[in-house]
Design an enzyme around this catalytic site. Structure first.
Site, PDB file in Angstrom:
ATOM      1  N   LYS A   1      -5.151   4.216 -10.796  1.00 48.40           N
ATOM      2  CA  LYS A   1      -6.592   4.087 -10.994  1.00 48.40           C
ATOM      3  C   LYS A   1      -6.946   3.646 -12.411  1.00 48.40           C
ATOM      4  O   LYS A   1      -8.007   3.070 -12.633  1.00 48.40           O
ATOM      5  CB  LYS A   1      -7.286   5.389 -10.633  1.00 48.40           C
ATOM      6  CG  LYS A   1      -6.973   5.810  -9.192  1.00 48.40           C
ATOM      7  CD  LYS A   1      -8.161   6.278  -8.444  1.00 48.40           C
ATOM      8  CE  LYS A   1      -7.930   6.386  -6.946  1.00 48.40           C
ATOM      9  NZ  LYS A   1      -6.672   7.019  -6.508  1.00 48.40           N
TER      10      LYS A   1
HETATM   11  C1  LIG Z   1      -6.306   6.911  -5.217  1.00 44.45           C
HETATM   12  C2  LIG Z   1      -4.859   6.933  -4.943  1.00 44.45           C
HETATM   13  C3  LIG Z   1      -4.328   6.375  -3.770  1.00 44.45           C
HETATM   14  C4  LIG Z   1      -5.211   5.772  -2.688  1.00 44.45           C
HETATM   15  O1  LIG Z   1      -5.869   4.606  -3.108  1.00 44.45           O
HETATM   16  P1  LIG Z   1      -7.159   4.082  -2.292  1.00 44.45           P
HETATM   17  O2  LIG Z   1      -7.641   2.923  -3.059  1.00 44.45           O
HETATM   18  O3  LIG Z   1      -8.117   5.231  -2.248  1.00 44.45           O
HETATM   19  O4  LIG Z   1      -6.673   3.717  -0.924  1.00 44.45           O
HETATM   20  C5  LIG Z   1      -2.959   6.385  -3.610  1.00 44.45           C
HETATM   21  N1  LIG Z   1      -2.143   6.939  -4.522  1.00 44.45           N
HETATM   22  C6  LIG Z   1      -2.607   7.496  -5.655  1.00 44.45           C
HETATM   23  C7  LIG Z   1      -1.661   8.111  -6.603  1.00 44.45           C
HETATM   24  C8  LIG Z   1      -3.987   7.498  -5.905  1.00 44.45           C
HETATM   25  O5  LIG Z   1      -4.441   8.045  -7.026  1.00 44.45           O
END
Ligand SMILES: *Cc1c(COP(=O)(O)O)cnc(C)c1O
Length: 470
Positions: free
Chosen positions: A112
């Site tokens: 993120k």
């Molecule tokens: C947020 C997240 C996901 C999922 O991503 P999306 O965009 O919500 O599908 C997968 N793995 C980790 C470690 C995350 O922080």
């Protein structure tokens, strides 16, 4: 370039307006009016270029000239300078045609950061130009909140309120959120699930009085600018493996569907993506939907991969809009049925459109553990449980098509989930220096009931943008 709502009942906005708004006022999600196409030559030209340069080339066509090229370049440089790897998102090989994209070299060690560090700068830029102040409220299953706090802490014009499900995130995830000392950061432990937090967030956005009073905006994965920033690494990684002259596939650990949606958009822009593999844990609404055509909400099961513990996938609405040939009425009717009965059935045409690009596989808890162990045994490389869900799905897809290179997205550093890694491999991943500091810091958060009015009062009392009663 303007942005329209998937529900079709708001006026088109510019890029900055859509970014600052987050969710559309009709409850829909903003999508660009078109997906700009990149030529093969332009894509081939990304080879060997620094990550921020590729980011600029991929993102600029979506800005409608609102941000000067040199300003975008400076923001991309600064955002990716916070990463501790030269390549920003390096690719490693795990097996025959199986590659792994490390998206966790940012300050909170999860993917993120890639989008959030750029989003914070883009928002700050837009607010400075407008001499405006906003309140960000986010719901997180762990990583979004930490990434938002890292990116936005100390910013002058933005207060951040993060709701996370009390006792349902890892210690490291919680500490990453609760140890920021900055006054503009407010962390709320909600007595409920991630979906409760997300429901409150949606309700706050739909309360137009509250929304205007505090200048509410969102940085959850529904924010278009986040999806946009995530398109970039699909290009850099595919080009590293020979695109545009060679197709690649991606396996993506999925929760809210923001990340894998970015891969779909990269394909729409001209990247030769063979298959997009949606990888879910036991919270498998998307895997069930692709298998049966029925999108049906069930309870949330807590797993080792908490950032994927979701009941509904908000960004799936953007794909529905495309599958339905941009018929906002069809999206409204799906969403009305979802709200009314917790489920809807995709039309045959819409399901086929989705299946033309996507496959899906779910990994249960044992499969996830076995995948961490297998990858470690075969390569000596340690992956976290979210990434393991993706690698497991990648192997399932490679069993059907072994010829197309498969890139599994590594979404979190294994040190964020030491217990799961320990259980699977018997080794404890070393805590990177970046994380050691937060294990000492003083924690600061409030536990609040799962109650929209209480949350709204809490925010009103603390947001600097809040309109004072006359
Ligand atoms: C947020 C997240 C996901 C999922 O991503 P999306 O965009 O919500 O599908 C997968 N793995 C980790 C470690 C995350 O922080």
């Amino acid at each position: 370039m303007h942005y329209i709502s998937t529900r079709g009942e708001t006026a088109p906005l510019t890029f900055s307006e859509a970014m600052l708004a987050g969710l559309a006022r009709d409850g829909g999600l903003y999508v660009p009016q078109t997906y700009p196409a990149l030529t093969r030559e332009a894509i081939a030209g990304f080879g060997g270029r620094p990550y921020p340069h590729v980011a600029q080339a991929v993102i600029a066509p979506y800005l409608g000239g609102e941000i000067e090229p040199h300003a975008l370049a400076a923001m991309a440089e600064a955002a990716y300078a916070t990463f501790d790897h030269q390549a920003v998102t390096p690719l490693v090989q795990l097996g025959d045609n199986l590659f792994f994209l490390e998206l966790f070299h940012g300050s909170t060690l999860a993917f993120k950061d890639v989008a959030m560090q750029l989003l914070a700068r883009l928002m700050d830029h837009a607010l400075a130009e407008r001499a405006q102040r906003l309140t960000i409220v986010g719901a997180t299953s762990g990583d979004t909140g930490a990434a938002a706090i890292e990116a936005f802490k100390g910013r002058d014009n933005i207060d951040v309120f993060i709701l996370y499900p009390h006792n349902r995130v890892s210690d490291v995830q919680r500490r990453q959120m609760t140890t920021a000392p900055e006054d503009n950061i407010h962390v709320i432990a909600l007595e409920g699930t991630f979906d409760d937090a997300q429901a409150i967030l949606k309700a706050l956005f739909n309360d137009k009085v509250f929304r205007d009073d505090v200048g509410l905006t969102g940085v959850n994965s529904i924010n278009w600018a986040r999806v946009l920033a995530q398109i970039v690494y699909y290009f850099t990684s595919a080009v590293a493996l020979g695109s545009p002259y060679r197709p690649v596939s991606f396996a993506v650990p999925t929760g809210n569907f923001g990340d894998v949606l970015a891969g779909y958009i990269a394909k729409r822009m001209g990247l030769p993506v063979e298959r997009l593999i949606v990888a879910t844990n036991e919270n498998d609404i998307l895997t069930r939907t692709l298998a049966t055509g029925r999108y049906e909400v069930r309870g949330v099961t807590p797993t080792q991969s908490p950032s994927m513990d979701i009941q509904v996938s908000s960004n799936f609405e953007r794909l529905l809009f495309e599958a339905a040939h941009r018929d906002a009425g069809a999206v409204r009717s799906y969403m009305a049925r979802l709200k009314q009965s917790g489920a809807f059935d995709l039309s045959g045409g819409d399901l086929n459109a989705i299946r033309a690009d996507f496959d899906a596989f779910a990994a249960d808890e044992k499969t996830t553990r076995d995948e961490i162990a297998r990858t470690y045994r075969e390569t000596g490389y340690v992956i976290d449980p979210h990434s393991a869900v993706g690698v497991s799905a990648a192997r399932n897809a490679l069993a059907k098509d072994a010829r197309t290179p498969m890139i599994a997205l590594g979404t979190a550093h294994p040190a964020k989930f030491p217990d799961a890694v320990m259980q699977a491999t018997g080794i404890k991943p070393a805590l990177p220096a970046r994380l050691a500091a937060i294990m000492q810091g003083r924690e600061r958060f409030d536990v609040l009931a799962n109650d929209q009015a209480a949350i709204a009062d809490y925010i009103r009392a603390r947001a600097r943008a809040a309109r004072q009663p006359a």
